[in-house]
Design an enzyme around this catalytic site. Structure first.
Site, short mmCIF file in Angstrom:
data_model
loop_
_atom_site.label_atom_id
_atom_site.label_comp_id
_atom_site.label_asym_id
_atom_site.label_seq_id
_atom_site.Cartn_x
_atom_site.Cartn_y
_atom_site.Cartn_z
CE LYS A 101 -7.24 -0.26 0.35
NZ LYS A 101 -8.14 0.39 1.27
CG HIS A 118 -3.60 -1.34 -1.95
ND1 HIS A 118 -4.06 -0.04 -2.04
CD2 HIS A 118 -3.52 -1.61 -0.62
CE1 HIS A 118 -4.22 0.46 -0.83
NE2 HIS A 118 -3.89 -0.48 0.05
CB SER A 150 -0.95 0.01 1.20
OG SER A 150 -0.21 -0.10 2.40
#
Lengths: 398, 81
Positions: free
Chosen positions: A244, A213, A185
């Site tokens: 996300k 991610h 990240s």
């Protein structure tokens, strides 16, 4: 010292930030306009630090599904999955995640953070070992703290160091769970996953990959690094978040092991928290479908990431080691200079994340940027212009 | 098998190399306080120490490691296991 005295240094730091008129850890989005724009401090800003990789937060089909669920099933479940919050749509989403990966078992959690707490606090027991990459996310460290297992840290992305530590465990390596992330990240770099799988297989250890991610970002179908490296079937637990690429809130884990299904009866972060709201589950189901068919979104995302990464490089910025939608501009150790840069960017209409030690892996401050498929080329050019102006105005090198 | 005293001597030598600005290091030196290291720096320093002794020190034991002597005792224990 009384109970509250330990908070004084933290409060003093907060007061100093307020006095400077810039608080990077309490930015208020006064009005969100789109996946890439908002009103902050009364000004229109481009959002370049929000992890909205596929830009799905405003997708009309996701919103429509959420609104329908809200009307038909209410605002919340008012209870845990084990009690009264286990709705048909929660189970449908679990099946859909499992099918997406071609694996038999899937569980959804109320947050990605809780998925990691549940897995790490419940899977490895007192005689077991967890080996984590040094740069793993705080939720992984916190899950380890809740676990009775021994926790060993290996050097970031260093397969030889992992190998050495598994070797030291001797027979206990078969009771070890190795934990890595698809894309890290802070620096946006990827785990050397194929080599890690080879090593863990050689010792008979288990592997958990956090794709927070990388879901929607890597792989032909967006299944993350496990897909990009062709190791889905050789990975024991794949976890991720809805917050996300999927644009909602929640977490999931899929696995070839039936133990994952049993874990839901033992994992406190699953049992003792309210389940996700119907609206969150409904929008995530649609977003997962869009993500799977989202090759065009991924192409736009990577084009944008490349345009931004190359542009910053041309400005002379020190960036992360790999091209990624997570683009960190690595600064000095000077918190004051870094704060000034962050503040100047925001004043000129650019929102990015300021990250300071000890949250950064190498004791330097960084401006953590993240690209979205929803950014336009014109927005990216404006971001680059603003970075150039701000760095020049402050006489600072990146 | 190394004695505790041998582990301590080797650890002191290793720490003097890794934290050159700290001239005075002994068994009672506090890793965070006296050496001026934050928790992340202690964890990174620990990796070098682990390599030197070829052991892995679990993060779980770190709350009990305040001084150089505490660390030497943990390493000694790992070497015996």
């Amino acid at each position: 010292m009384n109970l509250l005295d330990k908070f004084r240094p933290l409060q003093e730091t907060r007061n100093q930030l307020k006095a400077l008129g810039a608080d990077p850890f309490n930015v208020v989005v006064e009005k969100i306009l789109s996946p890439t724009e908002a009103i902050v401090n009364g000004h229109r800003v481009i959002l370049a630090g929000t992890n909205n990789y596929l830009g799905l937060t405003f997708h009309p089909e996701c919103i429509e599904a959420a609104v329908r669920a809200l009307r038909e099933e209410g605002c919340g479940t008012t209870g845990s999955r084990m009690a009264n919050g286990n709705y048909a749509d929660h189970q449908a989403l679990e099946r859909e995640f499992a099918e997406f990966y071609g694996l038999p078992y899937g569980v959804v959690f109320s947050a990605g953070y809780l998925a990691n707490l549940a897995l790490l606090s419940t899977l490895p027991g007192a005689d077991d070992v967890i080996l984590i990459d040094a740069d793993c996310h705080a939720s992984i460290y916190d899950g380890c703290k809740m676990s009775a297992a021994e926790v060993i840290r290996f050097r970031h992305n260093d397969v030889a160091d992992l190998d050495k530590r598994l070797r030291r465990l001797k027979d206990r390596a078969r009771r070890a769970l190795v934990v890595v992330e698809g894309i890290y990240s802070m620096f946006g770099d990827r785990a050397p996953l194929r080599e890690i799988v080879e090593v863990k297989d050689r010792y008979g250890a288990f592997l958990m990959v956090d794709e927070a991610h990388s879901l929607g970002v890597l792989g032909e179908q967006g299944r993350g690094l496990v897909e990009a490296e062709g190791v889905i079937e050789r990975t024991d637990f794949i976890v991720g978040t809805f917050s996300k690429s999927l644009g909602a809130i929640g977490g999931y884990c899929v696995s070839p092991h039936q133990a994952l299904d049993t874990l839901r009866y033992a994992a406190r972060p699953y049992i003792f928290t309210a389940s996700s709201s119907p609206a969150q589950i409904a929008s995530t189901r649609v977003a997962l479908h869009l993500l799977r068919d989202g090759r065009e979104l991924r192409r736009r995302l990577w084009d944008n990431a490349e345009r931004f990464y190359d542009g910053l490089k041309a400005l002379g910025c020190t960036l992360g080691p790999q091209l990624s939608p997570v683009v960190p501009v690595i600064l000095s150790e000077d918190r004051g200079d870094s704060l000034a840069l962050w503040k100047a960017l925001l004043e000129r209409g650019v929102y990015v994340n300021l990250v300071m030690p000890p949250a950064t892996p190498d004791h330097r401050c960084l401006l953590r940027c993240s690209m979205s498929a929803a950014h336009t080329p014109a927005q990216i050019d404006r971001l680059l212009d603003t970075f150039a102006q701000v760095f020049a105005a402050h006489g600072l090198t990146a | 098998m190394k004695t505790y005293q041998q582990v301590l001597e080797e650890l002191l030598q290793t720490l003097r190399t890794l934290v050159p600005q700290a001239t005075e290091i002994d068994e009672d030196t506090e890793l965070v306080g006296s050496l001026g290291l934050d928790s992340m720096k202690v964890m990174n320093l620990l990796q070098e120490v682990e390599d030197h002794f070829d052991v892995s020190i679990p993060l779980n034991v770190l709350p009990d490691v305040r001084t150089v002597g505490d660390l030497a005792r943990k390493i000694h224990q790992q070497l015996q296991d």
